[in-house]
Design a protein around this motif. Structure first.
Motif, short mmCIF file in Angstrom:
data_model
loop_
_atom_site.label_atom_id
_atom_site.label_comp_id
_atom_site.label_asym_id
_atom_site.label_seq_id
_atom_site.Cartn_x
_atom_site.Cartn_y
_atom_site.Cartn_z
N ASP A 149 0.83 -1.21 0.00
CA ASP A 149 0.00 0.00 0.00
C ASP A 149 0.86 1.26 0.00
O ASP A 149 0.56 2.24 -0.68
CB ASP A 149 -0.91 0.02 1.23
CG ASP A 149 -1.97 -1.06 1.15
OD1 ASP A 149 -2.22 -1.55 0.03
OD2 ASP A 149 -2.56 -1.40 2.20
N VAL A 150 1.91 1.23 0.81
CA VAL A 150 2.80 2.39 0.87
C VAL A 150 3.47 2.60 -0.49
O VAL A 150 3.55 3.73 -1.00
CB VAL A 150 3.86 2.24 1.98
CG1 VAL A 150 4.83 3.39 1.94
CG2 VAL A 150 3.17 2.17 3.34
N VAL A 151 3.89 1.52 -1.07
CA VAL A 151 4.51 1.61 -2.39
C VAL A 151 3.52 2.22 -3.38
O VAL A 151 3.87 3.09 -4.19
CB VAL A 151 4.98 0.22 -2.88
CG1 VAL A 151 5.44 0.29 -4.32
CG2 VAL A 151 6.10 -0.29 -1.98
N GLU A 152 2.29 1.77 -3.28
CA GLU A 152 1.24 2.30 -4.15
C GLU A 152 1.09 3.82 -3.96
O GLU A 152 1.03 4.59 -4.91
CB GLU A 152 -0.07 1.57 -3.81
CG GLU A 152 -1.33 2.14 -4.43
CD GLU A 152 -1.43 1.83 -5.92
OE1 GLU A 152 -0.78 0.86 -6.34
OE2 GLU A 152 -2.13 2.57 -6.62
N ALA A 153 1.08 4.24 -2.70
CA ALA A 153 0.91 5.66 -2.41
C ALA A 153 2.11 6.48 -2.91
O ALA A 153 1.98 7.65 -3.24
CB ALA A 153 0.73 5.88 -0.91
N LEU A 154 3.26 5.83 -2.98
CA LEU A 154 4.45 6.56 -3.42
C LEU A 154 4.38 6.98 -4.89
O LEU A 154 5.15 7.81 -5.35
CB LEU A 154 5.71 5.73 -3.18
CG LEU A 154 6.16 5.67 -1.73
CD1 LEU A 154 7.42 4.85 -1.59
CD2 LEU A 154 6.39 7.08 -1.18
N VAL B 177 5.93 3.93 9.41
CA VAL B 177 4.89 4.49 8.55
C VAL B 177 3.64 3.62 8.56
O VAL B 177 2.52 4.10 8.67
CB VAL B 177 5.41 4.65 7.10
CG1 VAL B 177 4.27 5.02 6.16
CG2 VAL B 177 6.50 5.69 7.05
N LEU B 178 3.87 2.33 8.47
CA LEU B 178 2.73 1.41 8.38
C LEU B 178 1.81 1.54 9.59
O LEU B 178 0.60 1.43 9.48
CB LEU B 178 3.23 -0.03 8.26
CG LEU B 178 4.00 -0.33 6.97
CD1 LEU B 178 4.49 -1.76 6.97
CD2 LEU B 178 3.14 -0.05 5.76
N GLN B 179 2.41 1.76 10.76
CA GLN B 179 1.60 1.78 11.97
C GLN B 179 1.21 3.19 12.42
O GLN B 179 0.41 3.34 13.32
CB GLN B 179 2.37 1.08 13.10
CG GLN B 179 2.31 -0.43 12.91
CD GLN B 179 3.37 -1.13 13.73
OE1 GLN B 179 4.02 -0.52 14.57
NE2 GLN B 179 3.55 -2.41 13.47
N SER B 180 1.78 4.18 11.76
CA SER B 180 1.51 5.52 12.26
C SER B 180 0.06 5.91 11.99
O SER B 180 -0.58 5.41 11.07
CB SER B 180 2.45 6.53 11.60
OG SER B 180 2.11 6.68 10.25
N LEU B 181 -0.45 6.80 12.83
CA LEU B 181 -1.83 7.23 12.69
C LEU B 181 -2.00 8.06 11.44
O LEU B 181 -3.02 8.03 10.79
CB LEU B 181 -2.24 8.05 13.92
CG LEU B 181 -2.54 7.19 15.14
CD1 LEU B 181 -2.81 8.07 16.34
CD2 LEU B 181 -3.70 6.25 14.86
N SER B 182 -0.96 8.84 11.13
CA SER B 182 -1.04 9.64 9.93
C SER B 182 0.07 9.24 8.97
O SER B 182 1.14 9.82 8.97
CB SER B 182 -0.91 11.12 10.28
OG SER B 182 -0.73 11.84 9.09
N ARG C 283 11.22 4.80 -0.87
CA ARG C 283 10.46 3.57 -0.65
C ARG C 283 11.08 2.76 0.47
O ARG C 283 10.40 2.26 1.36
CB ARG C 283 10.42 2.76 -1.94
CG ARG C 283 9.72 1.42 -1.77
CD ARG C 283 9.78 0.62 -3.05
NE ARG C 283 9.24 1.39 -4.16
CZ ARG C 283 9.45 1.11 -5.44
NH1 ARG C 283 10.22 0.10 -5.79
NH2 ARG C 283 8.91 1.85 -6.38
N GLU C 284 12.40 2.66 0.43
CA GLU C 284 13.09 1.89 1.45
C GLU C 284 12.77 2.38 2.85
O GLU C 284 12.47 1.61 3.74
CB GLU C 284 14.60 2.00 1.22
CG GLU C 284 15.29 0.66 1.10
CD GLU C 284 16.63 0.84 0.45
OE1 GLU C 284 17.53 1.38 1.14
OE2 GLU C 284 16.80 0.47 -0.74
N GLU C 285 12.81 3.70 3.00
CA GLU C 285 12.55 4.26 4.32
C GLU C 285 11.09 4.20 4.69
O GLU C 285 10.73 3.97 5.84
CB GLU C 285 13.02 5.71 4.37
CG GLU C 285 14.51 5.83 4.36
CD GLU C 285 14.94 7.28 4.48
OE1 GLU C 285 14.37 8.01 5.31
OE2 GLU C 285 15.84 7.68 3.71
N ALA C 286 10.23 4.41 3.69
CA ALA C 286 8.81 4.57 3.99
C ALA C 286 8.10 3.26 4.23
O ALA C 286 7.01 3.23 4.78
CB ALA C 286 8.12 5.34 2.87
N THR C 287 8.69 2.17 3.81
CA THR C 287 8.00 0.90 4.03
C THR C 287 8.35 0.32 5.40
O THR C 287 7.92 -0.77 5.74
CB THR C 287 8.33 -0.13 2.93
OG1 THR C 287 9.73 -0.11 2.72
CG2 THR C 287 7.61 0.21 1.64
#
Ligand SMILES: Nc1nc2c(ncn2[C@@H]2O[C@H](COP(=O)(O)OP(=O)(O)O)[C@@H](O)[C@H]2O)c(=O)[nH]1
Ligand SMILES: [Mg+2]
Lengths: 446, 294
Positions: A26-31, A64-69, A56-60
């Motif tokens: 999902d994060v990759v998708e948002a990127l 990020v996955l668990q953050s509220l925002s 991508r490396e940092e954001a996955t």
């Protein structure tokens, strides 16, 4: 039109969240949204690809996955990555202590070299240096004349050689001329040229050899597209390149070229040129540039301009009068001028993040209305400015005539002023912390 | 003095794109390659996505579908408009440094070669030595010249120049304006005023309002073009500096969104480096945008 990255990311995550927990995919998708934002800002495609891979490396990561925002987390990561790429503190080209320092400006046609040369002349003069402008653009019609006129305007002498001199001949005369006039920095304006023009690139090399410059500075238009990287690389490889001046940043180009300069060409950005006036040359701020490229406004610049334009003692004085309800038309005029000194109102609004979204589409600020207000107040007598309540119908007609406006315009201004006074009186006692120069007037200006 | 066809030819066959494009079906690899090509050519994300979607859907071979889409977006060239009677008035507008003055100089040369009587009008009273620059072009091309003094109202200068063309029975008045960023509200108002005052001097004028675009510009060109067309009735686009490495692909989105034809291209700094726009040759060159940045 471009929607801000924040908005797009938020929408993207909201869509993905519907499925429950965010996954790495999902994060990759948002990127993808990050990629689009960078491309729309004219960051070079290859640079974008490198950056997105890194982000991508940092954001996955779990954070990020668990953050509220997740939006905020991703934005922070992207912003950091851009800032880092753009380089740390701003640098500037070296100056020699005793001998003549030479800085050479070069670039494509129409980038803004001549204007930049004059701006550097002014900047160095203000720093106590004794610059000399050198007209080595022997190509474009009237380029020499343009530099001479600009030199006059900023009070810096211009060395143009004789009419038949080519760039090389002019270069050969620089040292003698600088010594004769007691000048310690030579800023050399060269003709615009295509980086693939072998003959003109050879000329540039020859001029460089004569002048032995401390800095070869590439002038790059903020509107430049994908080719910015290749052009800069060619200048670097063919003649050498130390740093960049980014021009026309007063427009609304998001100037992705800045990012490309750092990451693909590896040279710093010395200054940003932000207007046609000789003073409009600003130190380059990587942090702000990162926000701009992401379309996130530029509050820091706004604050800095406010600080430069506004006199704090004056602010305190006006604040007091506001609270006492004794504000005069003169105060009003002062405030207006201070705001106007910060630059075109439209520019200021653009720097406020999110405001482009809040304002109705196509909102434009009528600078002319501000000029009108100024004219009206200037047509008032001292007594009228101190006590606007004495302004009766016949005085209104006189003021309208004197200011070249209409009675309606005068009425409108007086009404606004009265409203403002009343508003302030009703708030008397209730301390309003931080009523700045824009605070009370901003929303009420016609 | 490179001709546009030569420039297009020089670029032909640079990438591996041509080989890929001959494939019969748009597979993922091909689409990705096409996407990179368009993006690197400054076509921009929005226009690129739209074009690739059409290619994907088309039953035709991708190469043909792509060319067709691009040509359709560009909408073919269009001839320069002539006034039915009296002088034809052409106004050049655009951002700073795009090549307005140079383009009008070259246009004067072209019209002079066709035997017309031309006057160049310097309604850029702002930039230092802008009038002198245009005056050099007037001398070069044997055109007449009208200019104001620095800081003078450009609308008044434009009026004088166009009125002089009418009075002297000339064929063309080419009016140069100062470069401006479309975000400058008051400068755009000034441009409207120039436009109006030219119309007062000769009814129906200006017959051509050419928005001069720099091929090196990226996506901001789209926003700039949009605001210029909102301010004055632009009649056509001129893409300059095509002799460089940029292809100015932003013009694809601009031409289709604003429904404006590209009328001329600039291919150098010499008097004759101005040519009519050839959409086919342009699309070829665009698809061969070199990809050397790493
Ligand atoms: N290589 C190249 N340079 C051009 C072209 N058109 C204009 N220029 C150059 O671009 C620079 C800016 O042009 P100018 O006409 O002064 O721009 P203006 O500010 O829009 O009037 C000058 O150095 C011109 O010689 C072109 O088609 N090719
Ligand atoms: Mg010009």
């Amino acid at each position: 039109m471009f929607e801000s990255l924040t908005q797009r990311l938020t929408a993207s995550f909201a869509r993905l969240r519907k499925k429950g927990q965010l996954s790495e995919a999902d994060v990759v998708e948002a990127l993808r949204e990050v990629r689009v934002a960078l491309l729309e800002a004219d960051v070079n495609l290859r640079v974008v690809q490198g950056l997105v891979a890194r982000i991508r490396e940092e954001a996955t990561g779990q954070a990020v996955l668990q953050s509220l925002s997740p939006t905020q987390s991703v934005i922070r990561i992207v912003h950091e990555a851009l800032k880092e790429t753009l380089g740390g503190v701003s640098t500037r080209p070296p100056l020699s202590g005793q001998d003549l320092t030479v800085w050479m400006l070069m670039g494509l046609q129409g980038a803004g070299k001549t204007t930049a040369a004059a701006k550097l002349g002014l900047l160095l003069t203000r720093e106590g240096r004794r610059p000399l402008l050198v007209a080595a653009d022997r190509q474009r019609p009237a380029a020499i004349r343009q530099l001479e006129l600009l030199g006059q305007r900023v009070g810096v002498p211009v060395f143009a050689g004789s009419e038949t001199d080519d760039a090389l001949a002019v270069a050969r005369g620089v040292a003698v001329q600088a010594r004769r006039l007691g000048r310690d920095v030579a800023i050399v304006d060269t003709a615009g040229r295509l980086s693939i023009d072998a003959a003109l690139m050879a000329e540039l090399r020859a001029v460089k050899q004569v002048l032995a410059p401390r800095a070869m500075i590439l002038v790059v238009d903020a509107m430049t597209g994908q080719a910015a990287v290749e052009v800069a690389q060619q200048f670097r490889d063919e003649v050498g390149l130390d740093g960049v001046i980014l021009t026309k940043l007063d427009g609304d180009a998001r100037a992705g070229a800045a990012l490309s300069m750092r990451s693909a060409v590896g040279c710093p950005i010395y200054w940003a040129s932000t207007g046609e006036k000789p003073e409009a040359l600003e130190v380059f701020h990587p942090e702000r540039m990162a926000s701009r490229i992401l379309g996130m406004g530029d509050v820091l610049t706004l604050i800095e301009r406010a600080q430069a334009a506004v006199d704090p003692a004056e602010v305190r004085r006006v604040e007091q009068r506001l609270r006492q309800g004794t504000l005069t038309m003169d105060d009003f005029l002062d405030q207006l001028r201070q705001v106007r000194r910060m630059g075109p109102i439209g520019d200021l609004l653009k720097m406020i993040p999110g405001l482009n979204r809040v304002l109705p589409k196509g909102t434009s600020i009528d600078e002319h209305a501000l000029v009108e207000v100024e004219a009206i107040i200037q047509s008032m007598t001292v007594r009228e400015r101190q006590h606007p309540e004495v302004i009766d119908a016949s005085r209104r007609r006189r003021i309208a005539r004197g200011s070249g406006t209409s009675v309606q315009a005068v009425n409108r201004l007086l009404k606004q002023f009265e409203d403002l006074r009343r508003l302030m009186k009703s708030q008397k006692g209730a301390r309003r912390p931080g009523v700045g120069p824009i605070g009370p007037f901003g929303p009420r200006l016609p | 003095m490179p001709r546009w066809s030569e420039i297009a030819g020089r670029l032909r066959g640079l990438g591996g794109l041509r080989a890929l494009v001959s494939r019969r079906r748009p597979d993922a690899e091909l689409l990705e390659e096409l996407e990179s090509t368009l993006l690197l050519g400054d076509v921009g994300v929005t226009a690129t996505e739209r074009i690739l979607e059409a290619v994907r859907r088309s039953p035709d071979e991708p190469a043909n579908a792509l060319r067709r889409e691009l040509l359709q977006a560009l909408g073919g060239g269009a001839p320069l408009v002539r006034a039915a009677a009296g002088p034809t008035v052409t106004l050049a507008v655009g951002v700073n440094g795009t090549g307005k003055t140079t383009t009008l100089g070259k246009l004067a040369h072209r019209y002079r070669a066709e035997g017309r009587q031309v006057i160049l009008v310097a309604a850029d009273t702002f930039r230092a030595a802008a009038a002198e620059q245009l005056e050099v072009w007037a001398r070069r091309t044997g055109a007449g010249f009208v200019g104001g003094s620095p800081g003078q109202d450009p609308a008044a200068v434009a009026y004088d120049g166009v009125e002089a063309a009418l009075r002297r029975g000339l064929d063309d008045a080419l009016v140069d304006t100062a470069g401006r960023l479309a975000t400058e509200h008051n400068l755009m108002a000034e441009l409207r005023k120039i436009h109006r005052s030219v119309g007062r001097a000769v009814s129906g004028a200006p017959h051509e309002v050419l928005l001069i675009l720099d091929a090196g510009f990226g996506q901001n060109a789209v926003a700039q073009a949009r605001r210029f067309t909102e301010a004055v009735a632009v009649t056509g686009l001129v893409l300059t500096k095509l002799d460089g490495i940029s292809r100015g692909g932003a013009v694809v989105g601009i031409a289709s969104e604003l429904n404006l034809p590209v009328k001329l291209v600039g291919t150098g700094e010499g008097v004759s480096d101005l040519e009519p726009f050839d959409p086919e040759a342009y699309v070829d060159a665009l698809l061969d945008t070199p990809d050397t940045a790493r």
